[in-house]
Design a protein around this motif. Structure first.
Motif, PDB file in Angstrom:
ATOM      1  N   GLU A 166       1.090  -1.315   0.042  1.00  0.00           N
ATOM      2  CA  GLU A 166      -0.100  -0.038   0.137  1.00  0.00           C
ATOM      3  C   GLU A 166       0.859   1.079   0.040  1.00  0.00           C
ATOM      4  O   GLU A 166       0.566   2.214  -0.826  1.00  0.00           O
ATOM      5  CB  GLU A 166      -0.866   0.083   1.197  1.00  0.00           C
ATOM      6  CG  GLU A 166      -1.820   1.187   1.409  1.00  0.00           C
ATOM      7  CD  GLU A 166      -2.736   1.051   2.797  1.00  0.00           C
ATOM      8  OE1 GLU A 166      -2.637   2.178   3.258  1.00  0.00           O
ATOM      9  OE2 GLU A 166      -3.212   0.237   2.925  1.00  0.00           O
ATOM     10  N   LEU A 167       1.948   1.424   0.845  1.00  0.00           N
ATOM     11  CA  LEU A 167       2.860   2.388   0.733  1.00  0.00           C
ATOM     12  C   LEU A 167       3.390   2.277  -0.414  1.00  0.00           C
ATOM     13  O   LEU A 167       3.688   3.829  -1.083  1.00  0.00           O
ATOM     14  CB  LEU A 167       3.855   2.271   1.817  1.00  0.00           C
ATOM     15  CG  LEU A 167       3.346   2.249   3.224  1.00  0.00           C
ATOM     16  CD1 LEU A 167       4.375   1.904   4.389  1.00  0.00           C
ATOM     17  CD2 LEU A 167       2.712   3.578   3.707  1.00  0.00           C
ATOM     18  N   ALA A 168       4.111   1.392  -1.088  1.00  0.00           N
ATOM     19  CA  ALA A 168       4.712   1.585  -2.750  1.00  0.00           C
ATOM     20  C   ALA A 168       3.784   2.314  -3.454  1.00  0.00           C
ATOM     21  O   ALA A 168       4.134   3.217  -4.309  1.00  0.00           O
ATOM     22  CB  ALA A 168       5.034   0.204  -3.008  1.00  0.00           C
ATOM     23  N   ARG A 169       2.543   1.778  -3.415  1.00  0.00           N
ATOM     24  CA  ARG A 169       1.516   2.548  -4.542  1.00  0.00           C
ATOM     25  C   ARG A 169       1.496   3.908  -3.995  1.00  0.00           C
ATOM     26  O   ARG A 169       1.350   4.733  -5.067  1.00  0.00           O
ATOM     27  CB  ARG A 169       0.143   1.776  -4.256  1.00  0.00           C
ATOM     28  CG  ARG A 169       0.003   0.485  -4.941  1.00  0.00           C
ATOM     29  CD  ARG A 169      -1.322  -0.093  -5.147  1.00  0.00           C
ATOM     30  NE  ARG A 169      -2.061  -0.373  -3.732  1.00  0.00           N
ATOM     31  CZ  ARG A 169      -2.008  -1.318  -3.037  1.00  0.00           C
ATOM     32  NH1 ARG A 169      -1.182  -2.343  -3.394  1.00  0.00           N
ATOM     33  NH2 ARG A 169      -2.676  -1.470  -1.990  1.00  0.00           N
ATOM     34  N   ALA A 170       1.189   4.443  -2.744  1.00  0.00           N
ATOM     35  CA  ALA A 170       1.199   5.777  -2.598  1.00  0.00           C
ATOM     36  C   ALA A 170       2.559   6.493  -2.863  1.00  0.00           C
ATOM     37  O   ALA A 170       2.396   7.687  -3.267  1.00  0.00           O
ATOM     38  CB  ALA A 170       1.288   6.107  -0.908  1.00  0.00           C
ATOM     39  N   VAL A 171       3.643   6.138  -2.910  1.00  0.00           N
ATOM     40  CA  VAL A 171       4.991   6.690  -3.314  1.00  0.00           C
ATOM     41  C   VAL A 171       4.817   6.798  -4.936  1.00  0.00           C
ATOM     42  O   VAL A 171       4.884   7.896  -5.621  1.00  0.00           O
ATOM     43  CB  VAL A 171       6.213   5.845  -3.229  1.00  0.00           C
ATOM     44  CG1 VAL A 171       7.281   6.385  -3.893  1.00  0.00           C
ATOM     45  CG2 VAL A 171       6.439   5.820  -1.669  1.00  0.00           C
ATOM     46  N   LEU A 172       4.334   5.653  -5.637  1.00  0.00           N
ATOM     47  CA  LEU A 172       4.332   5.793  -7.201  1.00  0.00           C
ATOM     48  C   LEU A 172       3.128   6.670  -7.440  1.00  0.00           C
ATOM     49  O   LEU A 172       3.129   7.636  -8.678  1.00  0.00           O
ATOM     50  CB  LEU A 172       4.173   4.490  -7.748  1.00  0.00           C
ATOM     51  CG  LEU A 172       4.973   3.452  -7.661  1.00  0.00           C
ATOM     52  CD1 LEU A 172       4.781   2.089  -7.913  1.00  0.00           C
ATOM     53  CD2 LEU A 172       6.440   3.864  -8.294  1.00  0.00           C
TER      54      LEU A 172
END
Length: 358
Positions: free
Chosen positions: A313-319
């Motif tokens: 979920e955090l990876a998607r937020a960064v992208l």
């Protein structure tokens, strides 16, 4: 392969050649591409903790799977992954009760793995030893991430960001409009600042002993930067209607800063301790103060997070641009420059240093 090795507490850190075993059943080899220099690694060598030596440092990293052992079905060679230093077993009482961050089998300070070139048995920090060209870890200790996620950002997700964001979202459950003070502005503290601002907290008061942290704090989303001096309590109350903050998050791990967070919090507020301190550094609070203030004091282990759920979920937020990690990274260095990064961290300089490997 090369790795950053501590031979004894207080000794100079050195980049050495080491030997790791081939991946066994259920294990994977990961070529490390980026690794963060975390304060928990410093605790392994400055006397705060007492791990066995020699010890490969590092536990916050990302890389590419290069080899898998028999029975591995979680990842494939070529997949980009983030390392998880506390993979839950999914079988113990804590895992079964929805608290995988407290898993009985996760988070050992050091695990025996490999040997130095002179034949000494080697240990790796938190089961990883990630300040190295490669690691060999159980498949549960890797989490796949999109290939387009930069390795430097991906590395921070594995500790600083997951811990800091989790402390805000999962442990303290900060709500929009609530006030937050963040004590200590390293990589984790700045992650807390960013998460608090993203949650709609206001004001977000960033506190540190170093005036040089002011620009970093404001870039991460703080509304105010305050020096941790004798006037701190007055400054906090001047910005919170005379009460103190709803939430204080301590990111240092010292009794003095835990007391600072306690005093900065309003009656009925919450103090969340994220920093890992020494076992003999005792926090003294008066019994009447505890009763009268009605404050809650609790810790946040790994951000009260489930990495398998929260890290993607955090990876998607960064992208997606919803989570900006740029203010957290103040230095990018090679493995040979990692010892100097530990010296800077011990002096309280900068935020996160990321070691980049080819």
């Amino acid at each position: 392969m090369r790795a950053l090795v501590a031979r004894a507490a207080g000794d100079p850190l050195r980049v050495e050649e080491i030997d790791l075993p081939a991946p066994g059943p259920g294990e994977v080899r990961v070529d490390i591409r980026a690794a963060g220099v975390c304060h928990s690694d410093l605790s392994m060598v400055n006397g705060t903790l007492a791990p066995p030596y020699p010890l490969v440092l590092g536990h916050e990293a990302a890389g590419v799977v290069s080899e898998v052992g028999d029975g591995v079905d979680r990842v494939r060679p070529g997949e980009h992954v983030v390392l998880n230093w506390a993979p839950p077993c999914r079988r113990c009482w804590y895992c079964g009760h929805g608290e995988p961050w407290l898993c009985e089998s996760a988070g050992s300070p050091a695990v025996a793995r490999g040997r130095t070139r002179d034949g000494a048995p080697l240990h790796v920090t938190l089961g990883l030893g990630a300040l190295a060209e490669q690691v060999v870890v159980p498949q549960q200790a890797v989490i796949g991430v999109p290939d387009e996620l930069p390795f430097a950002a991906a590395a921070l997700l594995g500790c600083a960001v997951l811990t800091g964001v989790g402390a805000v979202r999962r442990t303290a459950r900060v709500a929009a409009g609530e006030s937050v003070a963040v004590i200590g502005l390293g990589g984790v503290g700045l992650s807390v600042v960013a998460a608090a601002r993203a949650a709609g907290a206001a004001p977000v008061l960033a506190v540190d002993v170093s005036p040089a942290k002011a620009d970093l704090a404001l870039a991460a989303g703080a509304t105010d930067f305050l020096l941790a001096d004798d006037g701190l309590n007055r400054a906090v109350r001047a910005r919170t209607g005379g009460r103190g903050v709803d939430h204080a998050v301590e990111c240092v791990g010292r009794s003095a800063t835990i007391r600072t967070a306690w005093r900065a919090t309003r009656r009925g507020g919450q103090v969340t301790v994220v920093g890992m301190g020494a076992k003999d550094d005792v926090v003294g609070l008066g019994a009447l103060d505890i009763f009268h203030s009605a404050r809650t004091l609790r810790s946040s282990v790994y951000g009260s997070s489930d990495p398998d759920r929260d890290l993607p979920e955090l990876a998607r937020a960064v992208l997606d641009g919803a989570l900006d990690l740029a203010p957290l990274i103040t230095d990018r260095v090679t493995l040979d420059d990692a010892p100097a990064a530990f010296d800077r961290m011990a002096r309280g300089e900068g935020a996160r240093t990321v070691v980049l490997l080819p």
